[in-house]
Scaffold this active site. Structure first.
Site, mmCIF file in Angstrom:
data_model
loop_
_atom_site.group_PDB
_atom_site.id
_atom_site.type_symbol
_atom_site.label_atom_id
_atom_site.label_comp_id
_atom_site.label_asym_id
_atom_site.label_seq_id
_atom_site.Cartn_x
_atom_site.Cartn_y
_atom_site.Cartn_z
ATOM 1 N N GLN A 125 12.349 6.261 11.256
ATOM 2 C CA GLN A 125 13.503 5.926 10.140
ATOM 3 C C GLN A 125 13.749 6.878 9.182
ATOM 4 O OE1 GLN A 125 11.905 3.268 6.976
ATOM 5 N NE2 GLN A 125 13.678 2.380 6.436
ATOM 6 N N GLY A 126 15.037 7.479 9.467
ATOM 7 C CA GLY A 126 15.437 8.610 8.324
ATOM 8 C C GLY A 126 16.253 8.154 7.386
ATOM 9 N N SER A 128 14.817 8.318 3.522
ATOM 10 C CA SER A 128 14.308 9.134 2.296
ATOM 11 C C SER A 128 14.501 10.518 2.611
ATOM 12 C CB SER A 128 12.656 8.719 2.084
ATOM 13 O OG SER A 128 12.531 7.530 1.995
ATOM 14 N N GLU A 244 12.884 -5.401 6.140
ATOM 15 C CA GLU A 244 11.720 -4.869 6.089
ATOM 16 C C GLU A 244 10.539 -5.464 5.177
ATOM 17 O OE1 GLU A 244 12.544 -0.487 4.910
ATOM 18 O OE2 GLU A 244 10.358 -0.163 5.022
ATOM 19 N N SER A 374 8.626 0.839 -4.284
ATOM 20 C CA SER A 374 7.436 0.850 -4.762
ATOM 21 C C SER A 374 7.116 -0.357 -5.557
ATOM 22 C CB SER A 374 7.434 2.321 -5.852
ATOM 23 O OG SER A 374 8.462 1.841 -6.712
ATOM 24 N N GLU A 376 6.783 -0.523 -8.364
ATOM 25 C CA GLU A 376 7.727 -0.656 -9.972
ATOM 26 C C GLU A 376 9.235 -1.150 -9.628
ATOM 27 O OE1 GLU A 376 5.922 1.880 -8.950
ATOM 28 O OE2 GLU A 376 4.511 2.215 -10.712
HETATM 29 C C1 LIG Z 1 3.036 6.766 3.903
HETATM 30 C C2 LIG Z 1 4.625 6.737 3.580
HETATM 31 C C3 LIG Z 1 5.479 6.649 4.636
HETATM 32 C C4 LIG Z 1 6.819 6.455 4.676
HETATM 33 N N1 LIG Z 1 7.715 6.158 5.437
HETATM 34 C C5 LIG Z 1 8.975 6.316 5.673
HETATM 35 C C6 LIG Z 1 9.758 6.302 6.692
HETATM 36 O O1 LIG Z 1 9.201 6.197 7.746
HETATM 37 N N2 LIG Z 1 11.299 6.622 6.533
HETATM 38 C C7 LIG Z 1 11.727 6.873 5.294
HETATM 39 O O2 LIG Z 1 12.997 6.871 5.342
HETATM 40 N N3 LIG Z 1 10.727 6.687 4.162
HETATM 41 C C8 LIG Z 1 9.547 6.634 4.191
HETATM 42 N N4 LIG Z 1 8.867 6.641 3.253
HETATM 43 C C9 LIG Z 1 9.394 7.119 1.981
HETATM 44 C C10 LIG Z 1 9.509 5.821 0.856
HETATM 45 O O3 LIG Z 1 10.373 4.973 1.212
HETATM 46 C C11 LIG Z 1 9.543 6.506 -0.518
HETATM 47 O O4 LIG Z 1 8.496 7.301 -0.577
HETATM 48 C C12 LIG Z 1 9.855 5.288 -1.698
HETATM 49 O O5 LIG Z 1 11.056 4.925 -1.464
HETATM 50 C C13 LIG Z 1 9.723 6.206 -2.953
HETATM 51 O O6 LIG Z 1 10.542 7.320 -3.082
HETATM 52 P P1 LIG Z 1 9.700 8.842 -3.567
HETATM 53 O O7 LIG Z 1 8.852 9.006 -2.814
HETATM 54 O O8 LIG Z 1 11.026 9.819 -3.585
HETATM 55 O O9 LIG Z 1 9.472 8.442 -4.980
HETATM 56 P P2 LIG Z 1 10.398 8.390 -6.363
HETATM 57 O O10 LIG Z 1 11.383 7.499 -5.922
HETATM 58 O O11 LIG Z 1 10.590 9.658 -6.860
HETATM 59 O O12 LIG Z 1 9.549 7.655 -7.206
HETATM 60 C C14 LIG Z 1 8.385 8.131 -8.018
HETATM 61 C C15 LIG Z 1 7.719 7.258 -9.065
HETATM 62 O O13 LIG Z 1 8.969 6.771 -9.820
HETATM 63 C C16 LIG Z 1 8.887 5.426 -9.989
HETATM 64 N N5 LIG Z 1 10.267 4.907 -10.025
HETATM 65 C C17 LIG Z 1 11.197 5.363 -9.307
HETATM 66 N N6 LIG Z 1 12.451 4.773 -9.534
HETATM 67 C C18 LIG Z 1 12.037 3.932 -10.331
HETATM 68 C C19 LIG Z 1 12.675 2.816 -11.411
HETATM 69 N N7 LIG Z 1 14.348 2.781 -11.261
HETATM 70 N N8 LIG Z 1 12.154 2.112 -12.163
HETATM 71 C C20 LIG Z 1 10.877 2.262 -12.435
HETATM 72 N N9 LIG Z 1 10.058 3.334 -11.685
HETATM 73 C C21 LIG Z 1 10.746 4.105 -10.858
HETATM 74 C C22 LIG Z 1 8.281 4.981 -8.483
HETATM 75 O O14 LIG Z 1 7.831 3.509 -8.385
HETATM 76 C C23 LIG Z 1 7.172 5.954 -8.265
HETATM 77 O O15 LIG Z 1 6.018 5.610 -8.879
HETATM 78 C C24 LIG Z 1 7.336 6.623 3.110
HETATM 79 C C25 LIG Z 1 6.423 6.992 2.058
HETATM 80 C C26 LIG Z 1 5.257 6.921 2.200
HETATM 81 C C27 LIG Z 1 4.402 7.145 1.089
#
Ligand SMILES: Cc1cc2nc3c(=O)[nH]c(=O)nc-3n(C[C@H](O)[C@H](O)[C@H](O)COP(=O)(O)OP(=O)(O)OC[C@H]3O[C@@H](n4cnc5c(N)ncnc54)[C@H](O)[C@@H]3O)c2cc1C
Length: 389
Positions: A125-126, A128, A244, A374, A376
């Site tokens: 899945q591409g 993020s 999902e 997440s 949140e």
């Molecule tokens: C092990 C793992 C596997 C993954 N696999 C995939 C994959 O296969 N393909 C893919 O596309 N993605 C994948 N992801 C990505 C995942 O979807 C993102 O990590 C997730 O959407 C959070 O984005 P971020 O890491 O950029 O954190 P951010 O969005 O930067 O968030 C950082 C923090 O801020 C909080 N936050 C952000 N926005 C808000 C808001 N509006 N209100 C309150 N709090 C907020 C979040 O809860 C978090 O605590 C994976 C992630 C992990 C950890």
């Protein structure tokens, strides 16, 4: 609402239980339980399920789906997890498969759906990117039309199991000038072997490699790999994310972990007695078991009430609570292991393998409250869509 299973549902449960415990190789199920599953194990298990028509029951029936009730779907998933059978690869079964079935062309359906169900094609899945996670609509990877192709440039991140993937489904920006960010995004299928695609592993806190960065440098993708309409990808992504989040509660797996903790605590000596009889430990375990039953009943209520097949906002509640209980279950197992969990993959140290896996698994499970939206973000959805705040 009556949550008791009917006689037919009980018979269906027995049928599923028998299948999962006899038709999926025992060594695959043992490795699932031990957390040492290989990519070949995923393929073996999914192909066994697919041969029996049990890999993609959520798809349209013409492509291998089953005309089951929501409760039957729930029983199927629960029994699979209770038997420690790996779920069909989510990228295939819950994400890209249903999107292609719903929005793809007839050629795309014929080309991709059968091998996707059978895990002959492994998808990743591409979505993020480094600056686009929770705020997915800010993604920057671009796809520019050039004759019969798109030229793709950019970077995806956290791409789970991309090291095994044959294909990646991507959200790409096709109109940087769209009035709304969401309106300039398309859903594109890319062969991982195309020149210009580079996969770089990211090492996780548990020492393992399950996520990656995927880079695109002038990658030429045939326009026939666009799903649906150009610039309509955001709608398909929302459809995918709705799927999902349903079924991510993993009640069955948490039940198995708690049962394991209970069994191991009964063999763990503390002072004159055993850990399972320690009042504080016993109370903690009982509370977790109760919380899990409460979650399971809530899940049954949600699935029983979503007969129209539309994603239910309550799936956010299930995702949130399911993540918390999965983390609590890995934590209690780590606490049962105690100091025995400190060595890691150390064959020459007497501490048992399950104990050596307990801390890495606990650390690895930090992920469940981040991916698929997440905790949140789920709380915000619950506040607005369920509580009306
Ligand atoms: C092990 C793992 C596997 C993954 N696999 C995939 C994959 O296969 N393909 C893919 O596309 N993605 C994948 N992801 C990505 C995942 O979807 C993102 O990590 C997730 O959407 C959070 O984005 P971020 O890491 O950029 O954190 P951010 O969005 O930067 O968030 C950082 C923090 O801020 C909080 N936050 C952000 N926005 C808000 C808001 N509006 N209100 C309150 N709090 C907020 C979040 O809860 C978090 O605590 C994976 C992630 C992990 C950890």
């Amino acid at each position: 609402m009556n949550l008791k299973l009917t006689d037919e549902e009980l018979a269906f449960r027995d049928e599923m239980r028998t299948f999962f415990t006899t038709q999926v190789p025992a060594e695959v199920r043992e490795r699932t339980l031990a957390g040492t599953l290989t990519s070949e194990d995923f393929v073996t298990a999914q192909q066994a399920l697919n041969a029996a028509g049990l890999a993609v029951p959520n798809w349209p029936t013409e492509w291998g789906g089953r005309d089951w009730t929501p409760v039957q779907h729930h029983i199927w998933l629960d029994e699979m997890q209770l038997a420690s059978v790996p779920d069909p690869l989510a990228f295939n079964a819950n994400m890209v498969g249903p999107v292609i079935a719903a929005f793809g062309s007839q050629e795309q359906k014929e080309k991709f759906l059968p091998p996707t169900a059978n895990l002959d094609i492994w998808w990743c899945q591409g979505f993020s990117e480094p600056e686009a996670g929770s705020d997915l609509a800010s993604l920057k990877t671009s796809a520019v039309r050039d004759g019969d192709d798109y030229i793709v440039n950019g970077q995806k991140t956290w791409t789970t199991l991309a090291q095994h993937a044959d294909w990646i489904f991507c959200l790409v920006r096709t109109d940087p000038n769209a009035p709304k960010r969401q309106a300039g995004i398309s859903f594109l299928l890319i062969d991982m072997k195309t020149p210009g695609v580079t996969v770089r592993p990211i090492k996780l806190i548990d020492g393992g490699y399950e996520v990656n960065e995927v880079w695109f440098e002038d990658v030429r993708v045939p326009a026939e790999n666009l799903v649906g309409e150009e610039n309509a990808g955001w709608g398909y992504a929302k459809f995918l994310l709705g799927n999902e989040r349903t079924g991510v509660t993993r009640v069955g797996s948490s039940k198995v972990r708690l049962a394991q903790a209970k069994e191991l605590a009964a063999q763990t000596k503390i002072g004159e007695g055993i850990l399972l009889e320690d009042p504080l430990f016993a109370a903690r375990l009982a509370e977790l078991e109760n919380e899990l039953v409460a979650l399971e009943l809530t899940q049954l209520r949600v699935v029983a009430g979503s007969a129209d097949g539309k994603p239910n906002p309550a799936s956010s509640l299930l995702k949130l609570r399911g993540s918390e209980l999965q983390q609590a279950a890995t934590e209690i197992l780590m606490d049962v292991a105690g100091p025995d969990s400190l060595p890691f993959e150390a064959a020459d140290i007497a501490s048992p393998a399950w104990a050596q896996h307990a801390t890495p698994t606990f650390l690895n499970y930090r992920k469940v409250s981040i991916y698929s939206g997440s905790s949140e973000v789920q709380r915000t959805i619950i506040a607005s869509s369920i509580l009306g705040l």
